[in-house]
Design a protein around this motif. Structure first.
Motif, PDB file in Angstrom:
ATOM      1  N   ARG A  22     -20.123  -1.128  14.677  1.00 44.34           N
ATOM      2  CA  ARG A  22     -19.111  -1.431  13.658  1.00 44.34           C
ATOM      3  C   ARG A  22     -19.664  -2.353  12.581  1.00 44.34           C
ATOM      4  NH1 ARG A  22     -16.246  -1.931  18.561  1.00 44.34           N
ATOM      5  NH2 ARG A  22     -15.049  -0.028  18.973  1.00 44.34           N
ATOM      6  N   THR A  23     -19.205  -2.117  11.374  1.00 41.10           N
ATOM      7  CA  THR A  23     -19.592  -2.895  10.201  1.00 41.10           C
ATOM      8  C   THR A  23     -18.522  -3.941   9.910  1.00 41.10           C
ATOM      9  OG1 THR A  23     -18.408  -1.447   8.679  1.00 41.10           O
ATOM     10  CG2 THR A  23     -20.691  -0.824   9.259  1.00 41.10           C
ATOM     11  N   PRO A  24     -18.789  -4.876   8.985  1.00 40.94           N
ATOM     12  CA  PRO A  24     -17.727  -5.788   8.569  1.00 40.94           C
ATOM     13  C   PRO A  24     -16.484  -5.069   8.057  1.00 40.94           C
ATOM     14  CG  PRO A  24     -19.841  -6.656   7.877  1.00 40.94           C
ATOM     15  CD  PRO A  24     -20.107  -5.286   8.448  1.00 40.94           C
ATOM     16  N   ASP A  25     -16.649  -3.950   7.377  1.00 47.92           N
ATOM     17  CA  ASP A  25     -15.479  -3.187   6.929  1.00 47.92           C
ATOM     18  C   ASP A  25     -14.613  -2.773   8.120  1.00 47.92           C
ATOM     19  OD1 ASP A  25     -15.802  -3.157   4.114  1.00 47.92           O
ATOM     20  OD2 ASP A  25     -17.337  -1.629   4.289  1.00 47.92           O
ATOM     21  N   ASP A  26     -15.254  -2.300   9.185  1.00 50.65           N
ATOM     22  CA  ASP A  26     -14.504  -1.927  10.384  1.00 50.65           C
ATOM     23  C   ASP A  26     -13.784  -3.142  10.971  1.00 50.65           C
ATOM     24  OD1 ASP A  26     -15.470   0.745  10.318  1.00 50.65           O
ATOM     25  OD2 ASP A  26     -17.310   0.121  11.353  1.00 50.65           O
ATOM     26  N   ALA A  27     -14.473  -4.281  11.012  1.00 56.06           N
ATOM     27  CA  ALA A  27     -13.879  -5.495  11.580  1.00 56.06           C
ATOM     28  C   ALA A  27     -12.646  -5.918  10.805  1.00 56.06           C
ATOM     29  CB  ALA A  27     -14.911  -6.619  11.591  1.00 56.06           C
ATOM     30  N   TYR A  28     -12.719  -5.859   9.491  1.00 54.70           N
ATOM     31  CA  TYR A  28     -11.569  -6.256   8.677  1.00 54.70           C
ATOM     32  C   TYR A  28     -10.414  -5.269   8.826  1.00 54.70           C
ATOM     33  CZ  TYR A  28     -14.473  -9.779   6.381  1.00 54.70           C
ATOM     34  OH  TYR A  28     -15.275 -10.875   6.129  1.00 54.70           O
ATOM     35  N   ARG A  29     -10.727  -3.981   8.891  1.00 53.27           N
ATOM     36  CA  ARG A  29      -9.661  -3.000   9.052  1.00 53.27           C
ATOM     37  C   ARG A  29      -8.941  -3.202  10.390  1.00 53.27           C
ATOM     38  NH1 ARG A  29     -10.738   1.861   9.748  1.00 53.27           N
ATOM     39  NH2 ARG A  29     -13.009   1.857  10.019  1.00 53.27           N
ATOM     40  N   TYR A  30      -9.702  -3.467  11.441  1.00 50.59           N
ATOM     41  CA  TYR A  30      -9.094  -3.739  12.750  1.00 50.59           C
ATOM     42  C   TYR A  30      -8.238  -5.003  12.695  1.00 50.59           C
ATOM     43  CZ  TYR A  30      -8.753  -4.576  17.782  1.00 50.59           C
ATOM     44  OH  TYR A  30      -8.288  -4.799  19.054  1.00 50.59           O
ATOM     45  N   ALA A  31      -8.743  -6.048  12.060  1.00 47.77           N
ATOM     46  CA  ALA A  31      -7.996  -7.305  11.976  1.00 47.77           C
ATOM     47  C   ALA A  31      -6.687  -7.122  11.223  1.00 47.77           C
ATOM     48  CB  ALA A  31      -8.847  -8.376  11.308  1.00 47.77           C
TER      49      ALA A  31
ATOM     50  N   GLY B 229      -4.816  -4.589  11.395  1.00 51.76           N
ATOM     51  CA  GLY B 229      -3.896  -3.781  12.184  1.00 51.76           C
ATOM     52  C   GLY B 229      -4.165  -2.304  12.142  1.00 51.76           C
ATOM     53  N   GLU B 230      -5.258  -1.877  11.503  1.00 53.57           N
ATOM     54  CA  GLU B 230      -5.577  -0.453  11.450  1.00 53.57           C
ATOM     55  C   GLU B 230      -6.272  -0.013  12.739  1.00 53.57           C
ATOM     56  OE1 GLU B 230      -7.574   0.830   7.875  1.00 53.57           O
ATOM     57  OE2 GLU B 230      -6.749  -0.864   6.745  1.00 53.57           O
ATOM     58  N   GLU B 231      -6.161   1.261  13.052  1.00 54.29           N
ATOM     59  CA  GLU B 231      -6.917   1.826  14.154  1.00 54.29           C
ATOM     60  C   GLU B 231      -8.382   1.976  13.755  1.00 54.29           C
ATOM     61  OE1 GLU B 231      -5.332   5.553  15.360  1.00 54.29           O
ATOM     62  OE2 GLU B 231      -3.883   4.659  16.733  1.00 54.29           O
ATOM     63  N   VAL B 232      -9.275   1.748  14.725  1.00 51.21           N
ATOM     64  CA  VAL B 232     -10.693   2.016  14.490  1.00 51.21           C
ATOM     65  C   VAL B 232     -11.230   2.825  15.664  1.00 51.21           C
ATOM     66  CG1 VAL B 232     -11.028  -0.072  13.105  1.00 51.21           C
ATOM     67  CG2 VAL B 232     -11.471  -0.132  15.566  1.00 51.21           C
ATOM     68  N   ALA B 233     -12.341   3.513  15.420  1.00 50.35           N
ATOM     69  CA  ALA B 233     -12.943   4.354  16.445  1.00 50.35           C
ATOM     70  C   ALA B 233     -13.512   3.505  17.569  1.00 50.35           C
ATOM     71  CB  ALA B 233     -14.042   5.211  15.829  1.00 50.35           C
ATOM     72  N   HIS B 234     -13.407   4.037  18.780  1.00 52.46           N
ATOM     73  CA  HIS B 234     -13.926   3.344  19.959  1.00 52.46           C
ATOM     74  C   HIS B 234     -14.773   4.328  20.762  1.00 52.46           C
ATOM     75  CE1 HIS B 234     -14.199   0.008  22.626  1.00 52.46           C
ATOM     76  NE2 HIS B 234     -13.495   0.547  23.613  1.00 52.46           N
ATOM     77  N   ILE B 235     -15.346   3.855  21.818  1.00 57.45           N
ATOM     78  CA  ILE B 235     -16.264   4.647  22.626  1.00 57.45           C
ATOM     79  C   ILE B 235     -15.548   5.867  23.227  1.00 57.45           C
ATOM     80  CG2 ILE B 235     -15.855   3.332  24.755  1.00 57.45           C
ATOM     81  CD1 ILE B 235     -18.887   3.573  25.311  1.00 57.45           C
ATOM     82  N   GLY B 236     -16.255   6.966  23.328  1.00 56.51           N
ATOM     83  CA  GLY B 236     -15.701   8.175  23.935  1.00 56.51           C
ATOM     84  C   GLY B 236     -14.672   8.881  23.089  1.00 56.51           C
TER      85      GLY B 236
END
Length: 586
Positions: free
Chosen positions: A41-50, A52-59
């Protein structure tokens, strides 16, 4: 040389009406260790998760926070920033090097061994071609800052450009997160490669501040510093001085009291009469393979006690800091909720239920002892970089181990006993004294009054109690005492000065609990019965929830397994407010 400025006292023209919660310590793929742990994950992913957005996870799964944050800082390690992730480039000039091949392996243990081999080569000066790439660090820092600016939305969600200065002396942790107020004119991070002396880091921050680039450093994991973080000597081993104290407090107004690698409030060795002193203790030094560090010099409460002693004896206090909390997760996601744990370390280390149940070590450290913690709360007029940073500077902050507990704490001389019954009691609290993080000065012989109020996380557990921890000095010695200010369910403190337990509704097999005990809010107006006008002292609050399932218990229940025998199945989450200090007039 530019003369460093003195400490700036920040005051509010209007009361801080709002509390904001967030994480000021999170790692993404640009931290070399996080990348080796499988974090993509990139900082963009971290901010989107923070947010409240969904982000991709393992599997192929998706993960999402139950309650979004109000602010966030990505704090990737500045040392050889982002170098390891460049090894995945098929055109990397060193792609055939054995260390590069190990670092790129799909096998977790092989990849981790690649990280250790690379780190050891860095320390010994061998294989310099594998990490001596300053152009990589410059480009990654540019990306980190740009990402913070992309996601910063004043009034809605605040981001900070930040990084971690990562230094350990003989495994004694001295790590700090550096948080910049703004993103204009930022220099390259000052890393542990530049100096392993925190006083040099403070010089760097002072120099930048003189050029209108303000930042603070937030120490963390004092609990595994081997007594170094709050030592009573400077880095060179010389006695502390007034100038040292001023510089440290100018650059480090708050410390991270709780996070994934344990709580740094206190330890049963230092506080044998504190029944809650054994909360989420991390068992050993970092990457030390079982070595236990020194307790003195490693915990916040003892440092606060030493600070008021130095204030009385020498006229300065190098440990007059407020409190913050953070995750220090290396997964790019601040999965701080006990019932919503997705990964602390990296998807391939603990990203699945099976991995969390079977993993015993993480980066050669005990894994199961890690905590789903914590958060920083900041009182501020609005959710902007300027106001949140000012809240940190004036120490109007507190830490929680994850829940969004709301806490107010004021100290003053003339509060009415019925102040909490008034509609404008918060404004009266500011008008009649100081909030958390403030200093009560004077030579009053009447004891101070403290206004205390706490409310549960709206989605979480009820409150058990509010405690006040006082520390003071007398004739060269320091002391502490814990007062149960207010208890839920009509309980009273008994003749042993201990309150009866609140009870426990947790079903550890199902990982459930009820709010049939405890209280949604607690409050008190308290006067110090042991006040001595000639003695410096500090006071802070510890707000404790009723028992709830620990993240590891949620995991065993989800797997249909019995509770683990090697871990506490429940915990009592809590909040720690920044202290209020009493300082006599000289």
């Amino acid at each position: 040389m530019i003369s460093p400025p003195s400490i700036t006292v920040i005051t509010l023209t209007e009361p801080a009406e709002n509390v904001y919660f967030g994480d000021l310590h999170l790692h993404t793929r640009y931290s070399n260790d996080a990348f080796a742990f499988g974090t993509e994950r990139t900082p963009d992913d971290a901010y989107r998760y923070a947010k409240g957005e969904e982000v991709a996870h393992i599997g192929g799964t998706r993960i999402q926070l139950g309650t979004p944050f109000d602010f966030m800082a990505v704090t990737d390690h500045a040392e050889n920033l982002g170098v390891l992730q460049t090894f995945t480039d098929p055109n990397h000039p060193d792609r055939d090097h054995p260390i590069v091949k190990r670092a790129n392996s799909r096998d977790r243990e092989t990849r981790l061994q690649g990280l250790y081999d690379w780190s050891n080569a860095r320390r010994t000066g061998e294989n310099m071609e594998l990490f001596d790439h300053p152009e990589v660090g410059r480009e990654v820092w540019r990306k980190i800052v740009a990402s913070a600016d992309r996601h910063n939305a004043p009034g809605e969600f605040t981001t900070f450009a930040a990084y971690e200065w990562t230094v350990a002396i003989d495994r004694g942790n001295l790590h700090r997160c550096v948080i910049f107020e703004d993103t204009k004119g930022l220099p390259m991070p000052f890393s542990g490669e530049d100096s392993d002396n925190p006083e040099d880091l403070w010089d760097y921050l002072d120099t930048q501040r003189a050029h209108n680039v303000d930042a603070v450093a937030i120490p963390h994991n004092m609990n595994v510093s081997d007594g170094r973080m709050f030592a009573l000597v400077d880095f060179a081993g010389e006695p502390l001085t007034a100038s040292y104290a001023v510089q440290r407090m100018r650059n480090e107004p708050v410390v991270e009291i709780t996070q994934a690698k344990g709580t740094s409030e206190t330890h049963p060795v230092m506080s044998p009469n504190d029944e809650f002193a054994d909360f989420e203790l991390f068992p050993e030094l970092l990457v030390a393979e079982g070595r236990i560090g020194k307790v003195p010099g490693s915990y916040v409460r003892e440092a606060l006690r030493n600070g008021v002693r130095l204030q009385a004896e020498e006229g300065y206090n190098p440990f007059q800091f407020g409190f913050a909390g953070a995750t220090d997760f290396h997964s790019g996601t601040s999965a701080v909720e006990e019932n919503n744990m997705s990964s602390m370390s990296g998807d391939t280390v603990d990203g699945t239920l099976e991995e969390r149940l079977t993993t015993s070590t993480w980066s050669r450290m005990p894994f199961q002892g890690r905590s789903a913690a914590g958060l920083t709360a900041i009182w501020a007029p609005e959710n902007t970089r300027e106001e949140l940073f000012a809240g940190i500077r004036r120490r109007e902050t507190y830490a929680t181990t994850g829940p969004r507990i709301t806490v107010r704490f004021f100290g003053g001389w003339h509060y009415d006993s019925d102040i909490l019954d008034k509609n404008d009691w918060v404004r009266a609290g500011y008008a009649g004294g100081v909030p958390m993080g403030g200093v009560l000065r004077g030579s009053a012989h009447a004891p101070p009054h403290f206004v205390v109020w706490a409310a549960k996380d709206p989605k979480g557990a009820n409150l058990d109690r509010i405690q006040l921890i006082k520390g003071w000095t007398d004739d060269g010695e320091t002391f502490e005492r814990i007062y149960d200010l207010t208890l839920s369910d009509g309980r009273e403190v008994g003749p042993t000065d201990k309150a009866p337990p609140v009870g426990n509704t947790v079903d550890v097999w199902k990982a459930t609990y009820t709010n049939d005990i405890g209280a949604a809010t607690l409050r008190a107006v308290w006067t110090d019965p042991d006040f001595d006008a000639d003695v410096p002292a500090f006071y802070y609050l510890r707000v404790i929830e009723i028992p709830t399932p620990r993240w590891s218990t949620y995991d065993t229940a989800a797997a249909g397994l019995p509770p683990r025998g090697d871990l506490a199945p429940t915990l009592q989450e809590r909040a720690y407010t920044s202290p209020i200090w009493y300082q006599p007039d000289e």
